[in-house]
Design a protein around this motif. Structure first.
Motif, PDB file in Angstrom:
ATOM      1  N   ALA A  73       0.995  -1.305   0.178  1.00 14.71           N
ATOM      2  CA  ALA A  73       0.123  -0.040  -0.036  1.00 14.71           C
ATOM      3  C   ALA A  73       1.010   1.233   0.172  1.00 14.71           C
ATOM      4  CB  ALA A  73      -0.982  -0.115   1.386  1.00 14.71           C
ATOM      5  N   PHE A  74       0.425   2.015  -0.878  1.00 20.36           N
ATOM      6  CA  PHE A  74       1.375   3.467  -0.946  1.00 20.36           C
ATOM      7  C   PHE A  74       0.243   4.671  -0.424  1.00 20.36           C
ATOM      8  CE2 PHE A  74       3.193   0.476  -3.869  1.00 20.36           C
ATOM      9  CZ  PHE A  74       4.514   0.700  -3.576  1.00 20.36           C
ATOM     10  N   ALA A  75       0.950   5.501   0.154  1.00 13.65           N
ATOM     11  CA  ALA A  75       0.135   6.742   0.614  1.00 13.65           C
ATOM     12  C   ALA A  75      -0.523   7.520  -0.589  1.00 13.65           C
ATOM     13  CB  ALA A  75       0.995   7.650   1.810  1.00 13.65           C
ATOM     14  N   SER A  76       0.384   7.640  -1.598  1.00  9.78           N
ATOM     15  CA  SER A  76       0.021   8.531  -2.755  1.00  9.78           C
ATOM     16  C   SER A  76       0.714   7.908  -3.993  1.00  9.78           C
ATOM     17  CB  SER A  76      -0.046   9.673  -2.621  1.00  9.78           C
ATOM     18  OG  SER A  76       1.374   9.869  -2.615  1.00  9.78           O
ATOM     19  N   GLY A  77       0.146   8.195  -5.223  1.00  9.50           N
ATOM     20  CA  GLY A  77       0.703   7.832  -6.430  1.00  9.50           C
ATOM     21  C   GLY A  77       2.147   8.420  -6.534  1.00  9.50           C
ATOM     22  N   LEU A  78       2.431   9.714  -5.916  1.00  7.59           N
ATOM     23  CA  LEU A  78       3.638  10.270  -5.743  1.00  7.59           C
ATOM     24  C   LEU A  78       4.641   9.185  -5.079  1.00  7.59           C
ATOM     25  CD1 LEU A  78       2.899  14.005  -5.347  1.00  7.59           C
ATOM     26  CD2 LEU A  78       3.759  12.751  -7.369  1.00  7.59           C
ATOM     27  N   GLU A  79       4.136   8.706  -3.964  1.00  5.74           N
ATOM     28  CA  GLU A  79       5.036   8.045  -3.146  1.00  5.74           C
ATOM     29  C   GLU A  79       5.543   6.684  -3.945  1.00  5.74           C
ATOM     30  OE1 GLU A  79       4.243   5.130   0.301  1.00  5.74           O
ATOM     31  OE2 GLU A  79       4.365   6.966   1.181  1.00  5.74           O
ATOM     32  N   MET A  80       4.281   6.080  -4.597  1.00  4.68           N
ATOM     33  CA  MET A  80       4.584   5.034  -5.518  1.00  4.68           C
ATOM     34  C   MET A  80       5.653   5.233  -6.560  1.00  4.68           C
ATOM     35  SD  MET A  80       1.549   3.005  -7.522  1.00  4.68           S
ATOM     36  CE  MET A  80       1.912   1.302  -8.386  1.00  4.68           C
ATOM     37  N   MET A  81       5.517   6.522  -7.168  1.00  6.30           N
ATOM     38  CA  MET A  81       6.364   6.857  -8.123  1.00  6.30           C
ATOM     39  C   MET A  81       7.947   6.864  -7.750  1.00  6.30           C
ATOM     40  SD  MET A  81       8.632   9.600  -8.883  1.00  6.30           S
ATOM     41  CE  MET A  81       7.798  10.967  -7.872  1.00  6.30           C
ATOM     42  N   GLU A  83       9.126   5.001  -5.228  1.00  5.91           N
ATOM     43  CA  GLU A  83       9.397   3.494  -5.172  1.00  5.91           C
ATOM     44  C   GLU A  83       9.866   2.950  -6.257  1.00  5.91           C
ATOM     45  OE1 GLU A  83      10.589   0.058  -3.473  1.00  5.91           O
ATOM     46  OE2 GLU A  83      10.031   1.792  -2.515  1.00  5.91           O
ATOM     47  N   ALA A  84       9.018   3.291  -7.446  1.00  5.41           N
ATOM     48  CA  ALA A  84       9.111   2.667  -8.916  1.00  5.41           C
ATOM     49  C   ALA A  84      10.587   3.173  -9.486  1.00  5.41           C
ATOM     50  CB  ALA A  84       8.206   3.241  -9.808  1.00  5.41           C
ATOM     51  N   VAL A  85      11.006   4.393  -9.251  1.00  9.94           N
ATOM     52  CA  VAL A  85      12.177   4.831  -9.680  1.00  9.94           C
ATOM     53  C   VAL A  85      13.437   4.315  -8.695  1.00  9.94           C
ATOM     54  CG1 VAL A  85      13.740   6.955  -9.559  1.00  9.94           C
ATOM     55  CG2 VAL A  85      11.218   7.261 -10.472  1.00  9.94           C
ATOM     56  N   ALA A  86      13.009   4.516  -7.462  1.00 10.64           N
ATOM     57  CA  ALA A  86      14.118   3.743  -6.696  1.00 10.64           C
ATOM     58  C   ALA A  86      14.392   2.227  -6.939  1.00 10.64           C
ATOM     59  CB  ALA A  86      13.967   3.799  -5.166  1.00 10.64           C
ATOM     60  N   ASP A 130       4.843   0.498 -18.889  1.00 15.92           N
ATOM     61  CA  ASP A 130       3.628   0.080 -18.237  1.00 15.92           C
ATOM     62  C   ASP A 130       3.615   0.236 -16.834  1.00 15.92           C
ATOM     63  OD1 ASP A 130       2.580  -0.785 -20.812  1.00 15.92           O
ATOM     64  OD2 ASP A 130       2.893  -2.722 -20.294  1.00 15.92           O
ATOM     65  N   ILE A 131       5.005  -0.056 -16.136  1.00 17.81           N
ATOM     66  CA  ILE A 131       5.052   0.273 -14.730  1.00 17.81           C
ATOM     67  C   ILE A 131       4.896   1.626 -14.288  1.00 17.81           C
ATOM     68  CG2 ILE A 131       6.904   0.130 -13.100  1.00 17.81           C
ATOM     69  CD1 ILE A 131       7.934  -2.702 -14.666  1.00 17.81           C
ATOM     70  N   PHE A 132       5.483   2.497 -15.254  1.00 21.36           N
ATOM     71  CA  PHE A 132       5.463   3.785 -14.761  1.00 21.36           C
ATOM     72  C   PHE A 132       4.044   4.450 -15.232  1.00 21.36           C
ATOM     73  CE2 PHE A 132      10.159   3.532 -15.061  1.00 21.36           C
ATOM     74  CZ  PHE A 132      10.304   4.271 -13.778  1.00 21.36           C
ATOM     75  N   GLU A 133       3.318   3.997 -16.282  1.00 21.73           N
ATOM     76  CA  GLU A 133       1.760   4.355 -16.588  1.00 21.73           C
ATOM     77  C   GLU A 133       1.039   3.977 -15.239  1.00 21.73           C
ATOM     78  OE1 GLU A 133      -1.709   3.674 -19.730  1.00 21.73           O
ATOM     79  OE2 GLU A 133       0.078   2.977 -20.180  1.00 21.73           O
ATOM     80  N   ARG A 134       1.346   2.735 -14.640  1.00 23.98           N
ATOM     81  CA  ARG A 134       0.431   2.121 -13.536  1.00 23.98           C
ATOM     82  C   ARG A 134       0.772   3.362 -12.501  1.00 23.98           C
ATOM     83  NH1 ARG A 134       2.235  -3.097 -10.378  1.00 23.98           N
ATOM     84  NH2 ARG A 134       0.997  -2.857  -8.384  1.00 23.98           N
ATOM     85  N   VAL A 135       1.790   3.738 -12.295  1.00 24.03           N
ATOM     86  CA  VAL A 135       1.970   4.836 -11.098  1.00 24.03           C
ATOM     87  C   VAL A 135       1.297   6.273 -11.429  1.00 24.03           C
ATOM     88  CG1 VAL A 135       3.874   6.138 -10.411  1.00 24.03           C
ATOM     89  CG2 VAL A 135       4.453   3.975 -10.715  1.00 24.03           C
ATOM     90  N   VAL A 136       1.396   6.531 -12.809  1.00 24.92           N
ATOM     91  CA  VAL A 136       0.713   7.888 -12.990  1.00 24.92           C
ATOM     92  C   VAL A 136      -0.921   7.703 -12.792  1.00 24.92           C
ATOM     93  CG1 VAL A 136      -0.010   9.289 -14.893  1.00 24.92           C
ATOM     94  CG2 VAL A 136       2.387   8.475 -14.851  1.00 24.92           C
ATOM     95  N   ARG A 137      -1.595   6.411 -13.172  1.00 22.48           N
ATOM     96  CA  ARG A 137      -2.706   6.213 -13.245  1.00 22.48           C
ATOM     97  C   ARG A 137      -3.205   6.286 -11.627  1.00 22.48           C
ATOM     98  NH1 ARG A 137      -5.567   5.438 -17.648  1.00 22.48           N
ATOM     99  NH2 ARG A 137      -4.426   5.004 -19.449  1.00 22.48           N
ATOM    100  N   ALA A 138      -2.411   5.715 -10.948  1.00 21.83           N
ATOM    101  CA  ALA A 138      -2.494   5.391  -9.472  1.00 21.83           C
ATOM    102  C   ALA A 138      -2.715   7.027  -8.896  1.00 21.83           C
ATOM    103  CB  ALA A 138      -1.388   4.678  -8.786  1.00 21.83           C
ATOM    104  N   GLY A 139      -1.822   7.759  -9.060  1.00 24.22           N
ATOM    105  CA  GLY A 139      -1.361   9.112  -8.812  1.00 24.22           C
ATOM    106  C   GLY A 139      -2.647   9.998  -9.228  1.00 24.22           C
ATOM    107  N   GLN A 140      -3.100   9.718 -10.401  1.00 26.96           N
ATOM    108  CA  GLN A 140      -4.427  10.410 -10.912  1.00 26.96           C
ATOM    109  C   GLN A 140      -5.638  10.166 -10.084  1.00 26.96           C
ATOM    110  OE1 GLN A 140      -4.030   9.763 -15.206  1.00 26.96           O
ATOM    111  NE2 GLN A 140      -3.086  11.676 -15.360  1.00 26.96           N
ATOM    112  N   ALA A 141      -5.885   8.954  -9.877  1.00 25.92           N
ATOM    113  CA  ALA A 141      -6.763   8.357  -9.053  1.00 25.92           C
ATOM    114  C   ALA A 141      -7.090   8.706  -7.676  1.00 25.92           C
ATOM    115  CB  ALA A 141      -6.970   6.633  -9.182  1.00 25.92           C
ATOM    116  N   ASP A 142      -5.790   8.963  -6.864  1.00 29.94           N
ATOM    117  CA  ASP A 142      -5.877   9.456  -5.655  1.00 29.94           C
ATOM    118  C   ASP A 142      -5.489  10.965  -5.548  1.00 29.94           C
ATOM    119  OD1 ASP A 142      -3.312  10.277  -5.577  1.00 29.94           O
ATOM    120  OD2 ASP A 142      -2.493   8.322  -4.789  1.00 29.94           O
ATOM    121  N   GLY A 143      -5.606  11.485  -6.804  1.00 33.38           N
ATOM    122  CA  GLY A 143      -5.306  13.061  -6.800  1.00 33.38           C
ATOM    123  C   GLY A 143      -4.299  13.556  -6.504  1.00 33.38           C
TER     124      GLY A 143
END
Length: 198
Positions: A73-81, A83-86, A130-143
């Motif tokens: 679970a990520f607090a936000s799409g930005l946090e997920m981003m 993690e994806a970069v790291a 696809d991995i980075f798109e998933r991040v963007v969509r998650a961030g858009q979904a959570d605002g």
């Protein structure tokens, strides 16, 4: 490690650091202690060996990302981003030879004339996007991210991250020294504008 896996691994290291054209089948035989006929039995040709390496690299990348992200679970799409970069830089260390090979010119040159090679290269870059798109969509979904085109934004994000890695691979700059600025730049690029105009 099976003999086939040992051949593929040795070829990955040699192709990545010596070059595809510069590596002979005899080089691979010498490193693996395998007869040339055994290599051709498993891979049919030198090009077939490169394609097997690309196919394995894609599978490993997907497996590693799935293991890192499934059930988290990520607090936000930005946090997920972040993690994806790291995790991309982590993978580049774990899969050093595969990532170095991907950043060499010869796979892309071979792909110009070899549809199978082109298909495998495209699949690798597509799965990473696809991995980075998933991040963007998650961030858009959570605002937490703006309403940017997800696929195009993911491609730009991936290009930034991979470009920084290339500087390191080419020994031009220490990617670690720019990591914090990369994350800050990604946050600025992706964050939802405060005025709500996007």
């Amino acid at each position: 490690m099976t003999r086939k896996e040992a051949i593929r691994y040795a070829a990955t290291v040699l192709f990545a650091h010596k070059g595809f054209q510069e590596t002979t089948m005899q080089d691979i035989c010498k490193v693996t202690g395998t007869a040339e006929g055994t290599i051709f039995y498993h891979f049919k040709s030198k090009e077939g060996l490169l394609i097997a390496i690309l196919e394995h690299a894609k599978t490993q990348i997907l497996t590693e990302y799935d293991a890192a992200f499934t059930g988290r679970a990520f607090a936000s799409g930005l946090e997920m981003m972040e993690e994806a970069v790291a995790h991309y830089f982590h993978l580049a260390g774990v899969m050093e030879h595969e990532f170095t090979l991907l950043q060499r010119q010869f796979p892309h040159q071979l792909a110009e004339d070899n549809p199978e090679c082109r298909s495998h290269l495209a699949a690798i870059y597509s799965c990473l996007t696809d991995i980075f798109e998933r991040v963007v969509r998650a961030g858009q979904a959570d605002g937490s991210m703006g309403a940017f085109p997800p696929r195009e934004t993911a491609m730009i994000l991936f290009a930034m991250v991979d470009g920084l890695l290339r500087l390191k691979t080419c020994n031009l700059y220490d990617a670690g020294a720019l990591y914090d600025e990369l994350i800050a730049s990604c946050r600025r690029m992706l964050a939802k504008p405060c005025d709500g105009s996007r």
